[in-house]
Structure formats: C-alpha cells, structure tokens
Design a protein around this motif. Structure first.
Motif, short mmCIF file in Angstrom:
data_model
loop_
_atom_site.label_atom_id
_atom_site.label_comp_id
_atom_site.label_asym_id
_atom_site.label_seq_id
_atom_site.Cartn_x
_atom_site.Cartn_y
_atom_site.Cartn_z
N TYR A 21 4.07 0.73 2.23
CA TYR A 21 3.92 -0.18 3.37
C TYR A 21 3.64 -1.58 2.84
O TYR A 21 2.78 -1.75 1.98
N GLN A 22 4.34 -2.57 3.35
CA GLN A 22 4.07 -3.96 2.98
C GLN A 22 3.05 -4.51 3.95
O GLN A 22 3.28 -4.53 5.17
N VAL A 23 1.89 -4.88 3.46
CA VAL A 23 0.87 -5.48 4.32
C VAL A 23 0.98 -6.99 4.16
O VAL A 23 0.69 -7.54 3.10
N LEU B 93 -5.71 9.67 -1.72
CA LEU B 93 -5.01 10.56 -0.78
C LEU B 93 -4.14 11.55 -1.56
O LEU B 93 -4.02 12.72 -1.18
N LEU C 181 7.98 13.48 -0.03
CA LEU C 181 8.97 12.42 -0.20
C LEU C 181 10.26 12.74 0.56
O LEU C 181 11.02 11.85 0.93
N TYR D 203 4.38 17.17 -3.75
CA TYR D 203 4.59 15.72 -3.77
C TYR D 203 6.05 15.41 -3.47
O TYR D 203 6.37 14.53 -2.66
N GLU E 296 0.86 -1.19 0.00
CA GLU E 296 0.00 0.00 0.00
C GLU E 296 0.89 1.23 0.00
O GLU E 296 1.98 1.21 0.58
N VAL E 297 0.44 2.31 -0.67
CA VAL E 297 1.25 3.52 -0.80
C VAL E 297 0.46 4.71 -0.31
O VAL E 297 -0.65 4.96 -0.77
N TYR E 298 0.98 5.43 0.70
CA TYR E 298 0.34 6.65 1.20
C TYR E 298 1.30 7.81 1.07
O TYR E 298 2.34 7.83 1.72
N ARG E 299 0.96 8.78 0.25
CA ARG E 299 1.83 9.93 -0.02
C ARG E 299 3.25 9.48 -0.29
O ARG E 299 4.21 9.97 0.30
N GLY E 300 3.39 8.51 -1.16
CA GLY E 300 4.72 8.09 -1.60
C GLY E 300 5.40 7.11 -0.67
O GLY E 300 6.42 6.52 -1.03
#
Lengths: 112, 404
Positions: free
Chosen positions: A51-53, B257, B298, B294, A44-48
C-alpha cells in the motif's frame, strides 16, 4: 509585518524553536499536519500486499514578525530544519495587514 | 476410566475454548477500526450459539451410532445418555468430557470461516449460516473422520482436524468469499489492519490454545500427547521462521503480521499430522507450510476474490498441505495406531490422504454455497452499501469500539 509558515519534519521542531527564541522571537503556533511534496509518502506491506501511504506527518510552525526580521528568521529556520534529504519542507512568507493583542488592544508593531 | 486422562482432557478443552477469543483478536486487529466489534462478535458468539446447537443435535450427528458411514444417529439428541459413564469413543474418559472437548472444536471451526466475509456480512445471515453449517457440514465431516464414518474407515489420518476443522473452514471460506462478493472499494482503497498488536496477541493465544487442540487429541495424558505437543510447537516455530524468510526475500522486510500469520499457518499444517510424525518431520512440515501459505495469500489478488483475512490461503492451503504431508511423513514408530507414509515405505497412504482432501474440499464447498443461497433468500447475507460504509459496529450492533 509578515507571516512565516514553515512545513517541516516533526523531529526538527525543538531545534527550530530554540534557535528562533535565541533570535528574540517571542511566540509561535505549531500544528501537526499531514501532506506530501516531492518526497511523497511511504510504502506499507501487509501479507505481501503493498500500500502506498501518500500523506506523511509534518509540523507547521506559524509566526508573525516585523518585516526587517524576515531574512534572519528564514535563515535560522533553514539552518536548523535542513537535512539535505527530500522532505525537509518549505517556508512560506506572506504580508500581514495588522495584528491586535486581545488583552490590551495594542496593534501593529507593538502587538507582534 | 482414568482420572489423569480426565483431568488432562478437561484442561485441554479449556485451552481449546480459549482459542476462539484468541481468534477473535487475531482477526479483529486485521480489520478496519469501524469493524472491530463486528469481527470480535463473529467469533465470540459462536461460543454461545454453536455450543447450544452442539448439545441439542451436533454431537449426536457427529458421534451417534453410524448410519451408512455418512452421519451419526440421533441417540444423543439433547445430550440424552451423555453422562459420567465411560465414553464409547474413549473408554478412559467420562462421556461428558469427550463431548465438551469436541464441542470446543465445533465452536472454533465456523469462527475460522468468518475471516472470509469480515467487514460486510449481515449479522442475522451470518448466525443462520453458522448454525446450519455446523449441522449440515461440520457434523458430517466430524462423523466421517472421527465418528466411525467412511473417511476414517478408509484409513485417512487426521489427528486433530486438518480435514474436519481447517480444510472444511477453508473450502467454505472460498465459497463464502465468492458468493458474498468483494468489499466495496476492493482493489482501489486501502484495507490496512487497524491494530496489529491485537493480532499478535491473538496469534499468541491461538498458539497456546493449540497445545490443547493437538496434544488433547491423543485423548489421554500419555506419550502420544507429549509427542503431539512437541510437533505442534516445532511446526509453529518453523513456520513463523519460514513465512518471515519468504517475506523478507520477496517483499524486502520481515513484518510482525507475517510472523504471526506464519505461526498460525504452521499450527494449521501440523494439525492433521501432530500425532503421527516425528519432531524433525514436524519442522519440515512447518517450514514448508510457512512458505506455502505465504504463497497462498499472494495468490488472492491474482485470482481476484476477496477473502478478507486469508482463510483460504492459511487454513485451506495449510490444512491441505498438512493432510498430504501426513501421507508423506507419518510413521508407526510415533503412533502404532497410525500408518506409515510415503517416506516410510507406504505410498498408498498418500493416495488415501489425497482422496480425503478432494472429498473434503468438494463437500464443504458445494454444501456451503447451497447454505449461503438459502440464507440469502430467507434473511439476506450481505449488509447494504451504506451499512458497509459506516461499518458493522454501528450498523449491526449500534456500538463503536473506540472513542477518540
């Protein structure tokens, strides 16, 4: 008697249930579970930030059958759960000592 | 005085008020479920506390008679002399209308900072910090830019608060993130937003309220207000697309998001420029704002500070870009009261904007660090590790947001 536990994809549940019913299986227990095998989870990616779920939602079907039914049941489950992709799941088979039907007190073969 | 202007600015004040609950939802959705109420509270209580501080002293320090270009006098202490007669700052409006419109800006600005220390600040420390911050940081900044202070006199252009609201909150957020430190498990555990639909709803409310924020900053129901309304919308639209494009290329998928964050980044970036640039100028400012912010988020893991909800990346960087972009794209064809920017033959304006950026960052960062230290000594600023682990909802408010 054997207990058969199947961990597989949730969306396959209906197909497996119907095929097993046709085979004459009278009951089963289903639980929603999470886990991983070789498939691992998803990203999953939140604002770049990635996260590995690890844990993927699966279902676990449990049923107890007479020993001579096991090959048929396993084949039916495999035929209906298989997609050929990683994440199809596993079937576990273990011996069962006895079964008691609570309402009547029947045991063994009669209670299955 | 003018009744159309009065009606318009009263409605704009109400729109700006609605941004604060919008911000609460925007931030609330991004934290973990155990901190939802604490995070909503951080914004909502500013409507309560800051409004009172504003009436008692904040308005006077911001807009009272100028003292050395640095701060307003105490003429309007307790709102003395602020009534239904024409406002000194805008003689088309009743003084009370101008005061309450400005009050809504003072409310949302400290609320913006709360994204930096979400999930780990002590409520009492947060309240004391915010009250002091409005008096010691916001009021002088507001005076410098809009109240007759040195920054406005120097010719710095800030239509609706690029320096006053966004750079000030961004710089203070950086100070807070550095002073308070990282959340437990930062970099090891997952901090996944618990309810992105809330965040999207919050972003939509912010976008809606921003029309009051920017168009209302014309302080009249006129063509300039219309121009600011259009530039605001175009910049937000372009930045939502810009962020999404950058993310799609960089991370492989377009996210909701990202879309919401991009829209907010564009709204931030256009804020100082809203009444000085053309619609086409605003699209460029927004599009680049989306890319820049963005990139800003980062940077956070690379620089290693825990600005929980990216206040520095979005408000700090977006506001800075907007202030500099005003020096590039401003044109007197849009606003005769403004100035031409670099692209319209006046490179001097970019330098003025640059000076305002440096002064804002330095002042807000240093003052915030001092305030954080003072508050830490008096009441403490960070919750205990156990309180942090059970979440702010239970540890600070004895409530939980959800019953499953």
């Amino acid at each position: 008697m054997k207990k058969i536990e199947v961990v597989t994809r949730p969306y396959k549940l209906d197909e497996i249930k119907e095929a097993l019913t046709e085979l004459g299986i009278k009951g089963m227990t289903v639980v929603e579970v999470k886990g991983f095998g070789r498939q691992r989870g998803h990203k999953e990616v939140y604002r770049g930030a990635e996260y590995q779920v690890d844990f993927t939602p699966k279902i676990k079907i449990e049923l107890v059958v007479d020993s001579d039914m096991v090959p048929h049941v396993v084949k039916t489950i495999q035929d209906n759960a298989r997609t050929g992709e990683v994440g199809d799941g596993k079937i576990f088979i273990s011996p069962i000592e006895d079964v008691v039907r609570i309402r009547t007190g029947e045991t063994g073969h009669d209670a299955v | 005085m003018n009744s159309a202007d009065t009606a318009f600015i009263l409605i704009c004040a109400a729109l700006v008020m609605f941004m604060t609950p919008g911000l609460a939802l925007f931030y609330g959705g991004m934290v973990r479920g155990k901190n939802i109420l604490g995070t909503l509270m951080h914004s909502m209580i500013m409507l309560g506390v800051v409004s009172i501080v504003w009436a008692i002293i904040g308005y006077s320090l911001s807009f009272g008679s100028d003292i050395g270009g640095f701060i307003g006098g105490l003429d309007y202490l307790w709102l003395n002399g602020v009534g239904q007669e024409a406002a000194p700052m805008a003689d088309n409006l009743p003084h009370l209308v101008f005061m309450i419109f400005q009050c809504m800006f003072a409310v949302i600005t400290p609320a913006l900072i709360t994204g930096a220390f979400a999930e780990r600040i002590k409520f009492s420390g947060f309240l004391l910090f915010s009250i002091l911050w409005v008096v010691v940081v916001y009021a002088p900044m507001c005076h410098w830019v809009w109240g007759g202070g040195w920054m406005g006199e120097m010719g710095a252009l800030d239509f609706a608060g690029g320096a006053v609201v966004h750079m000030s909150s961004g710089a203070s957020a950086l100070a807070a993130a550095l002073y308070i430190g990282k959340r437990q498990g930062f970099g090891k555990q997952h901090f996944i937003p618990h309810n992105l639909p809330l965040t999207i709803l919050g972003a939509a409310i912010l976008w809606f309220g921003w029309f009051g924020f920017n168009a209302g900053s014309a302080l009249a129901a006129n063509g300039l207000a219309a121009s600011a309304f259009v530039t605001t919308h175009m910049a937000a639209a372009a930045a939502a697309c810009g962020w999404l494009a950058a993310e799609w290329l960089h991370a492989g998928k377009p996210t909701t998001l990202g879309m919401a964050s991009g829209a907010v980044a564009g709204l931030v970036a256009i804020t100082p420029a809203a009444g000085f640039v053309t619609p086409m100028g605003s699209i460029i400012i927004g599009l680049l704002g989306g890319f820049i912010c963005y990139g800003g988020v980062l940077l956070k893991p690379i620089l290693g500070y825990d600005d929980s909800l990216d206040v520095v990346g979005i408000h700090g960087l977006g506001g800075t870009w907007g202030a500099l972009a005003t020096g590039l794209f401003a044109t007197t064809a849009v606003n005769v009261g403004g100035a031409d920017g670099l692209f319209y033959g006046n490179p001097g304006q970019l330098w003025i904007q640059f000076v305002s950026v440096i002064a804002t960052w330095a002042f807000c960062f240093v003052m915030s660090l001092i305030l954080l230290k003072i508050v830490d000594v008096i009441v403490g600023i960070r919750v205990t590790p156990e309180e942090e682990s059970v979440g702010l909802d239970v540890s600070q408010h004895s409530e939980t947001g959800y019953q499953f």
